[in-house]
Write an enzyme that holds these catalytic residues in place. Sequence first.
Site: not given
Ligand code: NAI
Ligand SMILES: O=CC(=O)O
Length: 320
Positions: A238, A267, A286
């Site tokens: 993000r 965005e 994005h």
């Molecule tokens: N660019 C895009 O289109 C996309 C972006 N995303 C972003 O990716 C993020 C992650 O997605 P997932 O891997 O599915 O989530 P997830 O919940 O599986 O992984 C997130 C990880 O970050 C860790 N975390 C949280 N706060 C932290 C901190 N302060 N310091 C260190 N580690 C921390 C958590 O412990 C967890 O292991 C989403 O929340 C979203 O914002 C997700 C999908 C698509």
């Molecule tokens: O940024 C996309 C999401 O699935 O989160």
Amino acid sequence: MKPKVYITRRVPDEIIVKIEKEFDIRIWDETDVPVPREVLEKEIVDVDGLFCLITETVDRELLEKAPQLKVVSNMAVGYNNIDIKAAKEKGITVTNTPGVLTETTADLTFALLMATARRLIESSDYLREGSWKTWSPMQLTGQDIYGATIGIIGMGRIGAALAKRAKGFDMNVLYHNRSRKLSLEKDLNMKFVELDSLLKESDFVCIMTPYTPETIDLISARELSLMKKTSILINTARGGIVNEEDLYHALKRGEIWAAGLDVFEQEPISLDHPLLTLPNVVTVPHIGSASIKTRMKMAELAAENLLLALKNQTPKHVVV
Ligand SMILES: NC(=O)C1=CN([C@@H]2O[C@H](COP(=O)(O)OP(=O)(O)OC[C@H]3O[C@@H](n4cnc5c(N)ncnc54)[C@H](O)[C@@H]3O)[C@@H](O)[C@H]2O)C=CC1
Ligand SMILES: O=CC(=O)O
């Protein structure tokens, strides 16, 4: 009387048909224009369910206007666009779409890493604008990926999928996370380190955390100053996790070598944003999860979550 649902964007027809079978739907019938806030505020007044995207800010003020609302189904894994505390207080279920987009987002993250390291966009422009006169020893040279050290901040679903890709390139994988992932460490031969060590030791720093109060400006001037001068920052998580003003100055002063960005504080990013003036910044709009199959799966899952919640069954992915 059927429950009422508002859908904040035109999603593929098969998804609409599925929802329409069960509910009375109204839809913001545009593909590339988000629903204006004043329209959403009017539409939400009498609905039981909201199917929304990350472009909608579902804050307390909006939820206050929706006395009947039972579920907010976000077509995304990230849900920083929703006031979770307010939803919980009001007994509104919030759902998201994790898992189905993990591999696709890891693919894009690695693609962005490669494009930035090897200057793909700059090289393509160079050829098309007629600058390519000859092969030359140091022309458009970039950074090696194979054998380099990648530091992944946030070792969740996508972080782990990214680590697997990095291993395929013989990279040395460091990670920082809220908790250790011991079995992954063993399987992927990767090392847990504190954030500052990760920043100092990595050739590529990839951010894969959610956007939360703890991760706002997680990477700012101090953190960027710890990174190697030859290092590359990749952000597909993000925008607000990286302070863009500090990133601009770090890139301009040569404190880091380049950045690849899929996400931005605002965005769409404004076309006069200073970051867009730098040749060593690769930007995409994005598109982390943007494959046809994955976007269909996300829409299907968001519809399923909505349907289950409105039938008083447990949705597949509940945030609160
Ligand atoms: N660019 C895009 O289109 C996309 C972006 N995303 C972003 O990716 C993020 C992650 O997605 P997932 O891997 O599915 O989530 P997830 O919940 O599986 O992984 C997130 C990880 O970050 C860790 N975390 C949280 N706060 C932290 C901190 N302060 N310091 C260190 N580690 C921390 C958590 O412990 C967890 O292991 C989403 O929340 C979203 O914002 C997700 C999908 C698509
Ligand atoms: O940024 C996309 C999401 O699935 O989160």
